[in-house]
Enzyme design. Structure first.
Site, PDB file in Angstrom:
ATOM      1  N   HIS A  77       0.814  -1.222   0.000  1.00 38.63           N
ATOM      2  CA  HIS A  77       0.000   0.000   0.000  1.00 38.63           C
ATOM      3  C   HIS A  77       0.846   1.270   0.000  1.00 38.63           C
ATOM      4  O   HIS A  77       0.315   2.372  -0.175  1.00 38.63           O
ATOM      5  CB  HIS A  77      -1.003  -0.002   1.167  1.00 38.63           C
ATOM      6  CG  HIS A  77      -0.419   0.312   2.503  1.00 38.63           C
ATOM      7  ND1 HIS A  77      -0.176  -0.653   3.459  1.00 38.63           N
ATOM      8  CD2 HIS A  77      -0.037   1.485   3.066  1.00 38.63           C
ATOM      9  CE1 HIS A  77       0.322  -0.089   4.540  1.00 38.63           C
ATOM     10  NE2 HIS A  77       0.422   1.206   4.329  1.00 38.63           N
ATOM     11  N   ASP A 124       0.007  -7.701   1.948  1.00 39.50           N
ATOM     12  CA  ASP A 124       0.392  -6.296   1.784  1.00 39.50           C
ATOM     13  C   ASP A 124       1.916  -6.171   1.756  1.00 39.50           C
ATOM     14  O   ASP A 124       2.536  -5.649   2.684  1.00 39.50           O
ATOM     15  CB  ASP A 124      -0.214  -5.476   2.930  1.00 39.50           C
ATOM     16  CG  ASP A 124      -0.027  -3.980   2.756  1.00 39.50           C
ATOM     17  OD1 ASP A 124       0.414  -3.560   1.671  1.00 39.50           O
ATOM     18  OD2 ASP A 124      -0.322  -3.241   3.718  1.00 39.50           O
ATOM     19  N   SER A 227       4.271   2.584   8.084  1.00 41.08           N
ATOM     20  CA  SER A 227       3.907   1.530   7.130  1.00 41.08           C
ATOM     21  C   SER A 227       5.134   1.007   6.389  1.00 41.08           C
ATOM     22  O   SER A 227       6.034   1.766   6.035  1.00 41.08           O
ATOM     23  CB  SER A 227       2.925   2.079   6.093  1.00 41.08           C
ATOM     24  OG  SER A 227       1.618   2.085   6.569  1.00 41.08           O
TER      25      SER A 227
END
Length: 274
Positions: A77, A124, A227
């Site tokens: 992402h 992810d 992230s």
């Protein structure tokens, strides 16, 4: 010192802990409940950058890890699209301070996990190939990957590292030093129960699959800007990366955060980096 551009990007289930380079201005991005980390302690940690025309510089959007002298592992992402141009990204390695005068490294190839789902955040993961091999040193070296047979649980010594917010609305201040926090792994069954006990529909809607891993506790975990960063555990006398920061709610306020489980994608990783 210029400012990072941050955005809390909401998906249908939860919030991804990614910094944005295109929407709004705020102060730069450290880990919730963490402490400053000295140079060389986490030599695989990298900062993923995108160019911002608003500040005319390469700004931090996500973390990542060196898993091979020419390969970076991060979250899918963090990449704009399946066909994202590698030229719009750069990587900073071997440094605990963001925005020091240092040459950023070019990316030649980006590979997003073929089973990545942008809604559920399953698988992810993304691989980024550097244009040249890294010269390893005290401050720059790959982290070990787990074996298929390895097991990790709450008894393991596991750490998260990153430049994300210290709290949901509390960014890291100059000189923007890398932060670390020790967090416990939680089994998926307990993690699911914790989310379902919450009253809001947002919490109850979070789905946790086998390719995901839960870790963290109240006040200790990732936040915006973390992230793609690695969750590592000390096992068999070495640091092993078990997870990649993926999603969570309210910056580790009351619930464990959700990571992509590295062991679930070992075959895919080795297929490309060997």
């Amino acid at each position: 010192m210029f400012r990072l551009l941050l955005l809390a990007l909401s998906c249908l289930e939860s919030t991804v802990f990614m910094a944005s380079v295109s929407i709004s201005r705020s102060k730069p991005v450290g880990i919730v409940g963490g402490q400053r980390t000295p140079p060389g302690k986490w030599p695989w940690q990298v900062s993923l950058r995108m160019y911002s025309y608003e500040v005319n510089s390469w700004v931090h959007i996500c973390g990542g890890s060196i898993i091979h002298p020419q390969w970076i592992l991060t979250a899918a992402h963090c990449i704009q699209s399946q066909d994202a141009d590698p030229a719009v990204y750069r990587v900073q390695v071997g440094e605990v301070y963001l925005y020091k005068e240092q040459e950023l490294l070019n990316i030649s190839r980006i590979i997003i996990h073929p089973d990545y789902n942008d809604v559920s955040k399953r698988f992810d993961l993304a691989l980024m190939q550097l244009t040249a091999l890294l010269v390893t040193s005290t401050n720059v070296s790959p982290v070990s990957l787990p074996k298929d047979s390895s097991t990790f649980d709450s008894t393991d010594q596991c750490w998260l590292v990153g430049w994300g917010n210290l709290l949901q609305r509390v960014p890291l201040q100059p000189p923007y030093q890398l932060h670390e926090v020790k967090i416990p792994i939680q089994d998926n069954k307990s993690c699911k129960r914790a989310y379902r006990k919450k009253s809001s529909d947002e919490h109850k809607a979070v789905a946790i699959f086998d390719d995901m891993l839960c870790a963290g506790t109240s006040g200790r975990g990732p936040c915006f800007g973390d992230s793609g960063g690695p969750l590592v555990c000390w096992k068999s006398n070495k640091w092993i990366q078990v997870g990649v920061v993926s999603k969570g709610i309210d910056c580790s306020n009351n619930l464990p955060s959700i990571f992509s489980r590295v062991q679930s994608s070992l075959a895919w990783i080795h297929q490309h980096i060997q």
